[in-house]
Design a protein around this motif. Structure first.
Motif, mmCIF file in Angstrom:
data_model
loop_
_atom_site.group_PDB
_atom_site.id
_atom_site.type_symbol
_atom_site.label_atom_id
_atom_site.label_comp_id
_atom_site.label_asym_id
_atom_site.label_seq_id
_atom_site.Cartn_x
_atom_site.Cartn_y
_atom_site.Cartn_z
ATOM 1 N N GLY A 222 65.012 19.449 29.670
ATOM 2 C CA GLY A 222 66.113 20.085 30.829
ATOM 3 C C GLY A 222 65.004 20.239 32.029
ATOM 4 O O GLY A 222 64.062 19.856 32.062
ATOM 5 N N LYS A 223 65.952 20.683 33.223
ATOM 6 C CA LYS A 223 65.342 20.797 34.352
ATOM 7 C C LYS A 223 64.117 21.677 34.402
ATOM 8 O O LYS A 223 64.094 22.717 34.052
ATOM 9 C CB LYS A 223 66.319 21.146 35.419
ATOM 10 N N GLY A 224 63.030 20.989 34.838
ATOM 11 C CA GLY A 224 61.799 21.602 34.777
ATOM 12 C C GLY A 224 61.041 21.787 33.546
ATOM 13 O O GLY A 224 59.821 22.459 33.371
ATOM 14 N N GLY A 225 61.576 21.451 32.534
ATOM 15 C CA GLY A 225 61.145 21.148 30.980
ATOM 16 C C GLY A 225 60.115 20.134 30.951
ATOM 17 O O GLY A 225 59.861 19.201 31.655
ATOM 18 N N ARG A 226 59.415 20.116 29.953
ATOM 19 C CA ARG A 226 58.322 19.252 29.259
ATOM 20 C C ARG A 226 58.640 19.006 27.768
ATOM 21 O O ARG A 226 59.200 19.851 27.055
ATOM 22 C CB ARG A 226 57.061 19.740 29.809
ATOM 23 N N ARG A 227 58.085 18.065 27.380
ATOM 24 C CA ARG A 227 57.892 17.454 26.003
ATOM 25 C C ARG A 227 56.434 17.780 25.516
ATOM 26 O O ARG A 227 55.495 17.270 26.063
ATOM 27 C CB ARG A 227 58.217 15.996 25.946
ATOM 28 N N VAL A 228 56.460 18.272 24.412
ATOM 29 C CA VAL A 228 55.286 18.907 23.665
ATOM 30 C C VAL A 228 55.135 18.342 22.263
ATOM 31 O O VAL A 228 56.105 18.578 21.613
ATOM 32 C CB VAL A 228 54.905 20.388 23.812
ATOM 33 N N ALA A 229 54.292 17.558 21.887
ATOM 34 C CA ALA A 229 53.949 17.117 20.562
ATOM 35 C C ALA A 229 52.758 17.941 19.958
ATOM 36 O O ALA A 229 51.629 18.127 20.416
ATOM 37 C CB ALA A 229 53.827 15.616 20.599
ATOM 38 N N VAL A 230 52.997 18.689 18.781
ATOM 39 C CA VAL A 230 52.215 19.419 17.990
ATOM 40 C C VAL A 230 51.981 18.346 16.666
ATOM 41 O O VAL A 230 52.784 18.333 15.768
ATOM 42 C CB VAL A 230 52.682 20.806 17.638
ATOM 43 N N LEU A 231 50.513 17.924 16.546
ATOM 44 C CA LEU A 231 50.336 16.948 15.573
ATOM 45 C C LEU A 231 49.304 17.323 14.558
ATOM 46 O O LEU A 231 48.341 17.916 14.790
ATOM 47 C CB LEU A 231 49.656 15.490 16.349
ATOM 48 N N GLY A 232 49.535 17.097 13.376
ATOM 49 C CA GLY A 232 48.863 17.389 12.263
ATOM 50 C C GLY A 232 47.999 16.313 11.763
ATOM 51 O O GLY A 232 47.924 15.384 12.395
ATOM 52 N N ASP A 233 47.109 16.559 10.759
ATOM 53 C CA ASP A 233 46.062 15.755 10.398
ATOM 54 C C ASP A 233 46.861 14.582 9.647
ATOM 55 O O ASP A 233 47.859 14.988 9.181
ATOM 56 C CB ASP A 233 45.012 16.264 9.552
ATOM 57 N N MET A 234 46.144 13.435 9.504
ATOM 58 C CA MET A 234 46.803 12.304 9.020
ATOM 59 C C MET A 234 45.432 12.203 7.613
ATOM 60 O O MET A 234 44.287 11.674 8.114
ATOM 61 C CB MET A 234 46.867 11.053 9.577
ATOM 62 N N LEU A 235 45.999 12.299 6.349
ATOM 63 C CA LEU A 235 44.986 12.283 5.533
ATOM 64 C C LEU A 235 45.053 10.883 4.734
ATOM 65 O O LEU A 235 46.084 10.107 4.848
ATOM 66 C CB LEU A 235 44.888 13.777 4.451
ATOM 67 N N GLU A 236 44.158 10.964 3.563
ATOM 68 C CA GLU A 236 44.226 9.792 2.829
ATOM 69 C C GLU A 236 44.148 8.326 3.431
ATOM 70 O O GLU A 236 44.705 7.404 2.914
ATOM 71 C CB GLU A 236 45.353 9.867 1.774
#
Length: 253
Positions: A222-236
């Motif tokens: 949205g106007k003035g908004g942003r995109r945030v990625a919250v990333l977890g671990d990749m295992l195995e």
């Protein structure tokens, strides 16, 4: 998705005489596991979505992952359809049992008899034209699915390929894709407090992480908004762990 040697039998024991169809996942982290699961479930059809890099820690190479996934063939009866991703780089090289009926699906490969064309956003979902040339003449169906990203288009093609080769009506199967509902934390899109959250947390590998980031990139804040990625671990991932995390970091950037 109870997909291991405890969970899959648990699913099968819950089936009742009135159950017409059951879709079960066969997971593995080592060779031999899918062979046992396939002999337990005795499926009427099989699907192999792709050959990724999950479970490299135990299996060591994508070639061994391919070998492990092909163990599903051991539980399939003669003449059973086996839906395969024609766009995967390894699956088309596999030696398949001649007693089975491969059904290739894809987006880019000319080998695919079930394919998607004219893929485009449709609200929160995706619209495309499903083309089926398996019956000798071309059939075309307008399809809309309530999920975004080409990886979910592949899932829709796989489901259609397996269902129709089991005898379901082609047009009806194509229409039914619109009724798909996400479960658990798979691309569950919710809005709370004016913020849109994409819960896509079932499992993490370089392939699934890149697909999730691709989806986030298509979202317009949205106007003035942003995109945030919250990333977890990749295992195995074993020895491929550092490389995989660096690739995802570069993809995110």
């Amino acid at each position: 998705n109870q997909n291991n040697e405890i969970g899959l039998p648990n699913t099968l024991f819950r089936l009742e005489d009135t159950t017409e169809y059951a879709v079960v996942e066969m997971g593995m982290s080592n060779l031999g596991e899918i062979a046992r699961l396939a002999r337990t479930a005795r499926p009427s059809a099989g699907i192999i979505t792709n050959i990724g890099v999950c479970h490299l820690e135990n299996l060591g190479s994508r070639e061994n992952i391919l070998k492990a996934k092909l163990e599903i063939c051991q539980g399939l009866p003669d003449g059973a359809p086996l839906a395969l991703n024609a766009d995967d780089d390894l699956l088309p090289t596999a030696a398949l049992p001649g007693r089975l009926r491969p059904v290739w699906f894809g987006i880019t490969s000319k080998r695919a008899e079930v394919r998607a064309e004219q893929i485009r956003p449709a609200g929160e979902g995706t619209a495309f034209t499903l083309v089926d040339t398996g019956a000798g003449e071309e059939e075309r169906f307008a399809v809309t699915i309530p999920t975004a990203g080409n990886h979910t288009v592949y899932d829709a093609l796989a489901a259609y390929a397996a269902a129709t080769r089991l005898g379901l009506d082609h047009a009806r199967a194509a229409r039914a894709l619109a009724n798909y509902q996400t479960t658990g934390m798979r691309q569950n899109i919710v809005t709370h407090g004016g913020i849109t959250f994409i819960e896509d947390c079932y499992n993490a590998s370089p392939d699934s992480m890149k697909a999730a980031l691709d989806l986030l990139r298509t979202r317009t804040p949205g106007k003035g908004g942003r995109r945030v990625a919250v990333l977890g671990d990749m295992l195995e991932l074993g020895s491929a762990s550092e490389t995989g995390h660096r690739q995802v970091g570069a993809w995110a950037a």
